[in-house]
Structure formats: structure tokens, C-alpha cells
Design a protein around this motif. Structure first.
Motif, short mmCIF file in Angstrom:
data_model
loop_
_atom_site.label_atom_id
_atom_site.label_comp_id
_atom_site.label_asym_id
_atom_site.label_seq_id
_atom_site.Cartn_x
_atom_site.Cartn_y
_atom_site.Cartn_z
N LYS A 24 76.05 59.25 51.58
CA LYS A 24 75.34 59.36 52.73
C LYS A 24 73.80 59.16 52.68
CE LYS A 24 74.67 64.26 52.92
NZ LYS A 24 74.85 64.94 51.52
N GLN A 29 65.89 57.74 54.76
CA GLN A 29 66.81 56.49 55.00
C GLN A 29 67.29 56.85 56.43
OE1 GLN A 29 69.54 56.63 51.83
NE2 GLN A 29 67.95 56.03 50.24
N GLY A 50 61.33 60.55 44.98
CA GLY A 50 62.89 60.85 44.57
C GLY A 50 63.71 60.98 45.74
N LYS A 53 63.14 56.14 48.94
CA LYS A 53 62.40 55.34 49.68
C LYS A 53 62.84 53.86 49.66
CE LYS A 53 58.24 57.16 48.42
NZ LYS A 53 58.67 58.38 47.88
N THR A 54 63.15 53.42 48.40
CA THR A 54 63.54 51.98 48.25
C THR A 54 64.54 51.51 49.03
OG1 THR A 54 63.00 52.56 45.90
CG2 THR A 54 63.64 50.28 46.18
P1 ADP Z 1 61.55 57.15 45.97
O1 ADP Z 1 61.24 55.58 45.76
O2 ADP Z 1 61.55 57.83 47.13
O3 ADP Z 1 61.08 57.92 44.65
P2 ADP Z 1 64.10 55.76 44.97
O4 ADP Z 1 64.30 55.12 45.82
O5 ADP Z 1 63.71 55.34 43.57
O6 ADP Z 1 63.17 57.08 45.57
O7 ADP Z 1 65.57 56.67 44.94
C1 ADP Z 1 65.54 57.73 43.94
C2 ADP Z 1 67.26 57.70 43.41
O8 ADP Z 1 68.08 58.04 44.18
C3 ADP Z 1 67.46 56.22 42.84
O9 ADP Z 1 68.29 56.36 41.61
C4 ADP Z 1 68.58 55.93 43.85
O10 ADP Z 1 69.33 54.96 43.56
C5 ADP Z 1 69.10 57.02 44.48
N1 ADP Z 1 69.46 57.14 45.76
C6 ADP Z 1 68.67 56.43 46.81
N2 ADP Z 1 69.22 56.63 47.92
C7 ADP Z 1 70.75 57.62 47.82
C8 ADP Z 1 71.60 57.98 48.50
N3 ADP Z 1 71.67 57.83 49.87
N4 ADP Z 1 72.67 58.61 47.91
C9 ADP Z 1 72.53 58.91 46.59
N5 ADP Z 1 71.66 58.46 45.88
C10 ADP Z 1 70.43 57.62 46.40
#
Ligand code: ADP
Ligand code: MG
Length: 614
Positions: A24, A29, A50, A53-54
Motif C-alpha cells: 500500500k 505517496q 525513509g 518520497k522517490t
Molecule cells: P525517502 O526518499 O523518503 O527517504 P525512499 O523513496 O528512498 O524514501 O524510500 C525508502 C524505502 O522504502 C525504499 O527502499 C523504497 O523502495 C521503500 N518504499 C517506498 N514506498 C514503499 C511502499 N509503498 N511500500 C513499501 N516500501 C516502500
């Protein structure tokens, strides 16, 4: 809470999401994706590291760009090479069913022509660090005039790192009518300025508290004489027994020196700077992450990637040249919802820098006093008491209990407690017993300088005889430099240097006596044994001659600098001296604390004493 289907993502993306195992959407997101998919709007999204955001910008960008076209339509700017590669990799995974998609990473330290070639093949999305991107633009290796979506990822970090001008420059090459999506963990003023400047009416979403990490950090400064910086650092650490900190120095050299001094003084410290090999840096970081090291002394550049939670204190041993860097430093603490303290040790000439930092962080500093010896002793004692109170009993002791009890048969509980605590406490007490006040008042003179004008003539200093003189090529200045160097002493630690034909005299504080005498028990200079003994010449200070020291210096191995070895008290210093065969003994003013700092300024000049030895 929505599912990914609810958010309006297409089948190619949903398939990839299933492959990735995302069940989810995360909060950011859930909030960002619908807005970005449904509208052509600018967005500011605040969310901690974490939080995903990506994907929050990645999915919408992948869905919105025209993959059939080979034009560059999406530009993602991120602060570091590591993040740039990480985002590129994620984008490729998210877009694995988007046929014909080409995501290219652009970052420094790799071939610019290779990157340019990849882009030429048709990159719909470029993920770049600002510095290299600017390079590419100025060399006309990339065309970003058709960009529709630009992302500023980790915007606060990019600004912390001084990329403001690069970002401004890059964005000026993109079309007016594009959308900009800004992602950031915090919203300092700099970020809102950028947002205002480059974004039109951005929609704002926040996950968790806005500015959370900045609000979690309190800022303090301590005003001391420059020469007392190191002592101040030690006191701040001693006053916080559970400290887990990053200490920032301005240069690699200072970083190394401070770390070495701390280790030598029994603290669990490590250095992190660019002159270390990658392997050494990895090892230091590993120990720090495991909290085997309590104090990580680092340069700004080397500490950039540090994402260790639980850092309790950031100590600015010296302020950065650019006040903006301060935010980056203090951001190392107060992460992940914890609170943190950012401390600054300043001398009088730097106080005005505090004001400019206050304007940047939009927060006030609290002026605090370096704790005095009594405060520290109390803190240490209570910390020890708590530790003992919480200690789990090791029942291996049980079998020895009878003998121990016999020994203490006549000792009552109070007395036993006092004795027990004295084992540790006396060391701290002796160390801090006569320690001076390190604080100086704003607007006062550098009082440390003249506090002991004729100090060298008092009985707190020791006069030595040394069997080298002008015949050996020394004048007073050379001899002083030589002694400071081999003993690794500070500017004012050697004084009243008097050079004769074949021998000389000099003084140090009494506290350094043991170190000086022990060091010269077997020291050779140009093939000849250099002999130093305490002098009866009263030219610069009292003290009886102590032949018993000769040849009697302890030469034990160096302690590993683990916290447990920490002593801090006088009388332990020789234990911590480096062993024979290793390099010179480190400067370790551990037990000379109180005295050293009272040194007279006149000591940098030799006294014209006419008395000769004996
Ligand atoms: P941020 O940029 O906010 O620090 P990231 O985009 O790097 O976070 O995501 C952190 C981790 O969470 C990554 O390993 C990503 O693959 C994982 N992730 C992102 N969205 C989800 C989701 N909806 N469910 C499970 N894992 C996710
Ligand atoms: Mg990220």
C-alpha cells in the motif's frame, strides 16, 4: 487509506509495484500521487527520510511523460552522487514495464562524455547532482529546454550543501511553464525562498510535523578563550556522560589532532576526514554506527553522508567559514523524531557569527557556561550511581562473596558506598579539583593571558636541565620548538628556555613533569641520548631534583581509547602514553588542565636568567 489502484496509476506501474512488493502507498505517496497525476501544479512536499518520497514523485513522472518520445522531459536534482544513483535505480525499477524508457544518472566523479552519450541516445528522465548538471549545460552536452517536470529532491540538503546558485542556474535553462515538485525533510527559510522564487502557487503537503528536525534541535554557545577550546570540549563531554556526538572542525588537520588528543586522553573518539582512505573511513563509520565510538570528529565534507540516528550532540569545535554550513551540521542531530543539542564553542572574535547563524536558522542560541569541575564531578558521580543501580548482577561473584564479606565485615554500608564510589570518582575529582573557570564574559579581555604573568617563577612549574645547548645548534627558540615538537606540547607549554654552551634549562607546568621526564629516559637526538632531569636551578621555578625518575619512566602500550579506559584523572597519564617503538608520545594535557591555561603570555619569550646549573 487508498490502494495504489485507487491513486490512478497505470497498469505498467502497478505491475512493477507488485513486483517490488509494495502493498500500500505510504502517506506521502497517498497524498502526493493523486495531486501530481490529476493536476498540472507545483508541489512542496515535506516528509522525513525513509517515507517513500522517490516513488511519490517517481510514479507520477513516469506516468506523465511521453515514453514514445526521446526528448528529455523530466529532471530530478538530488544532493549527492549516492542519492542520484539510488534514485536512478529506483526509477528504472518502477519503470521496468515502460517500454523504451531511458533514465540517465548524471553525477561528478565519472566520465562526462559517457554520460553525454547516454543522454544523446534519448533520455526521457535525467537524475543529476547540481554541480555536474551545470557542467553539462555549460558544455552544451544536454538539452533541458523541453523539461516539463523538475524535481528538487532533498531540497534542504542541497541548499545546506551550497547548491543554491547551481540550482538557480540550472532551472533558468528550463521552460517557464514546467511544473516543479520540491521534496524536503525540513522547511528552513532557504527552502521557502527557493520555493517562492521558482514555483507558482505550490500546493503544500506535510507528512508528520513541519520543520520537525529543526525544532527538535536546541542551539547553545559557549564563550571561551581560543586556547581553552580543547579543555572546553572535554568538559562538555564529561558533563554529558552518555554523549553520542559529532564534533566538527574546520580543517582535516584539526580534525585529526582533536581526535588524537581525545583518544590519548581516554575518550572513545574517532576521526573522519578526506585524508583517510575509504577503508579507514568505512571502519570509523562502522564503529560510530555501532556506538563503539562516542565522539566522531569530522570535517564538513566527510560528514555529509552521515545518517546516524540517536546522535545526542553536535559540537562545533570551530564554526564553519560559511554560516550556511551550520544548518547542515546541526541537522545531524534531532533526527527521526528525537531531540538533540547543537553546541558551539566560540572565542570572542567569533561571537558575531552566532548572530548571522541565528538569522539563517531562524532560531535563537542560548549562551551557556562551560560547567565547572564541581558540576562535572556531580554529574559523573550520579551517572555512576545510576549505572550501578541499573547493573544486572553477575552471579559469578557469588562464590567469592564469603571472602569479600570477610574483608568488609567491619565496614558499614555508608562507608562501603563511599569507598566504592571513590574508586572512580577520585580520578575525576583530582582532575577537576583545581580546575579554573573557562568561561569569559562577553566584552572582557582575554584574561587567560595575564592570569599568571609571573607564573613561571612560582612553585607550580618545574625547571629542567637538558644536556643539549648552543654547541648542538640550539638557540632558545629552536630548543623551545624542538621540545614542543617531540613532546607534542602547545604554544605556551615550554617556557623560560635558557640555552648555554653544552646544556640548557627550560620550564613546564608541574603537571607535565612526569611526561617530560619519562619521555626523555631513552630519547636520542642525532645519535646522542638526550638527558633531561629536574633542575635545582631556581631560575624559573622550584622543585627538588628527582634522580629516581631517570630510566624509570613507564612504557606501557597505548590504551585503545575505549570509553572504559577513560580516566580523566591525573596520575594516569603515563599509562596512556604510547609504547616504545610507536611514534612520539601524544600531547595529552589531561592532567595539566587547570595549570596550563593560566600560562603567562611572557612565556613565549625566554627569561634572561643568569644562574647556571648547580
Ligand atoms: P525517502 O526518499 O523518503 O527517504 P525512499 O523513496 O528512498 O524514501 O524510500 C525508502 C524505502 O522504502 C525504499 O527502499 C523504497 O523502495 C521503500 N518504499 C517506498 N514506498 C514503499 C511502499 N509503498 N511500500 C513499501 N516500501 C516502500
Ligand atoms: Mg529520497
Amino acid at each position: 487509506m487508498n490502494t495504489f489502484q485507487d491513486l490512478g496509476l497505470n497498469d505498467d506501474l502497478l505491475q512493477a509495484i507488485t513486483d517490488l512488493g509494495f502493498t500500500k502507498p505510504s502517506e506521502v505517496q497517498d497524498k502526493a500521487i493523486p495531486i501530481l497525476l490529476e493536476s498540472e501544479k507545483d508541489l512542496v512536499a515535506l516528509a522525513q527520510t525513509g517515507t517513500g518520497k522517490t516513488a511519490a514523485f517517481g510514479f507520477p513522472m513516469l506516468q506523465k511523460i511521453d515514453i514514445a518520445s526521446r526528448t528529455t522531459q523530466g529532471l530530478i536534482l538530488s544532493p549527492t552522487r549516492e542519492l542520484c544513483l539510488q534514485i536512478t535505480n529506483e526509477m528504472k525499477l518502477y519503470g521496468k514495464y515502460c517500454k523504451g524508457l531511458n533514465v540517465v544518472a548524471v553525477y561528478g566523479g565519472a566520465s562526462i562524455t559517457d554520460q553525454a552519450r547516454e543522454i544523446k541516445r534519448g533520455a526521457q528522465i535525467i537524475v543529476a547532482t547540481p554541480g555536474r548538471m551545470k557542467d553539462m549545460i555549460s558544455r552544451r552536452l544536454v538539452d533541458i529546454t523541453k523539461i516539463q517536470y523538475s524535481v528538487l529532491d532533498e531540497a534542504d540538503e542541497m541548499l545546506n550543501m551550497g547548491f543554491k546558485e547551481d540550482i538557480t542556474d540550472i532551472l533558468s535553462h528550463t521552460p517557464e511553464e514546467k511544473n516543479t515538485w520540491l521534496f524536503s525533510a525540513t522547511m528552513p527559510r532557504e527552502v521557502s525562498i527557493i520555493a517562492k522564487k521558482f514555483m507558482k502557487n505550490p500546493q503544500e503537503i506535510t507528512v508528520g510535523n513541519k520543520n520537525e528536525s529543526t525544532n527538535n534541535v536546541s542551539h547553545e554557545y559557549y564563550l571561551v578563550n581560543s586556547r581553552d577550546r580543547y579543555q572546553a570540549l572535554k568538559r562538555l563531554s564529561d558533563a554529558n556522560p552518555d554523549i553520542f556526538s559529532v564534533i566538527f572542525c574546520r580543517t582535516k588537520r584539526d580534525t585529526q589532532k582533536v581526535a588524537e588528543n581525545l583518544i590519548e586522553d581516554g575518550y572513545s573518539a574517532g576521526a573522519l576526514h578526506g585524508d583517510l582512505s575509504q577503508n579507514q573511513r568505512d571502519m570509523v563509520m562502522k564503529s560510530f554506527r555501532n556506538q563503539q565510538i562516542q565522539m566522531l570528529v569530522a570535517t564538513d565534507v566527510a560528514a555529509r553522508g552521515i545518517d546516524v540516528d540517536d546522535i545526542t550532540h553536535v559540537i562545533n569545535y570551530q564554526l564553519p567559514d560559511e554560516p550556511e554550513i551550520y544548518t547542515h551540521r546541526s541537522g545531524r542531530t534531532g533526527r527521526a523524531g528525537k531531540t538533540g543539542i547543537s553546541m558551539v564553542i566560540v572565542s570572542k572574535s567569533e561571537v558575531r557569527k552566532i548572530k548571522s547563524i541565528e538569522r539563517i536558522i531562524n532560531q535563537k542560541f542560548e549562551k551557556k557556561e562551560i560547567p565547572d569541575g564541581a558540576d562535572i564531578c556531580e554529574v559523573q558521580l550520579m551517572s555512576l550511581a545510576n549505572k550501578i543501580h541499573n547493573t544486572e548482577i553477575n552471579h559469578e561473584i557469588d562464590k567469592h562473596l564469603t571472602s569479600i564479606n570477610e574483608l568488609f565485615a567491619d565496614t558499614d554500608k555508608d562507608e562501603l558506598i563511599k569507598k566504592f564510589f571513590s574508586v572512580e570518582f577520585t580520578r575525576f575529582y583530582n582532575y577537576y579539583n583545581k580546575s579554573k573557570n573557562l568561561n569569559i564574559a562577553e566584552g572582557s579581555f582575554d584574561s587567560g593571558r595575564d592570569g599568571g604573568r609571573d607564573y613561571g617563577g612560582k612553585s607550580d612549574s618545574t625547571r629542567y636541565f637538558i644536556n643539549v645547548g648552543s654547541k648542538d645548534g640550539f638557540d632558545w627558540m629552536k630548543l623551545k620548538d624542538f621540545l614542543k615538537e617531540v613532546l607534542e606540547l602547545g604554544r605556551d607549554d615550554v617556557f623560560k628556555v635558557e640555552v648555554k654552551d653544552s646544556f640548557s634549562f627550560f620550564n613546564t607546568e608541574n603537571a607535565l613533569k612526569e611526561k617530560v621526564l619519562a619521555f626523555f629516559t631513552d630519547f636520542k637526538h642525532e645519535g646522542r641520548f638526550v638527558n633531561v632531569e629536574e633542575s635545582q636551578n631556581r631560575g624559573g621555578g622550584g622543585g627538588k631534583r628527582r634522580n629516581d625518575r631517570r630510566g624509570g619512566g613507564k612504557r606501557e602500550g597505548r590504551s585503545g581509547g575505549r570509553r572504559d579506559d577513560r580516566k580523566g584523572g591525573s596520575g594516569n597519564r603515563s599509562d596512556r602514553r604510547r609504547g616504545e617503538g610507536t611514534s612520539k608520545p601524544r600531547r595529552s594535557d589531561g592532567n595539566s588542565n587547570a595549570n596550563r591555561s593560566r600560562r603567562s603570555d611572557s612565556d613565549s619569550r625566554p627569561a634572561v636568567a643568569r644562574r647556571s646549573r648547580r
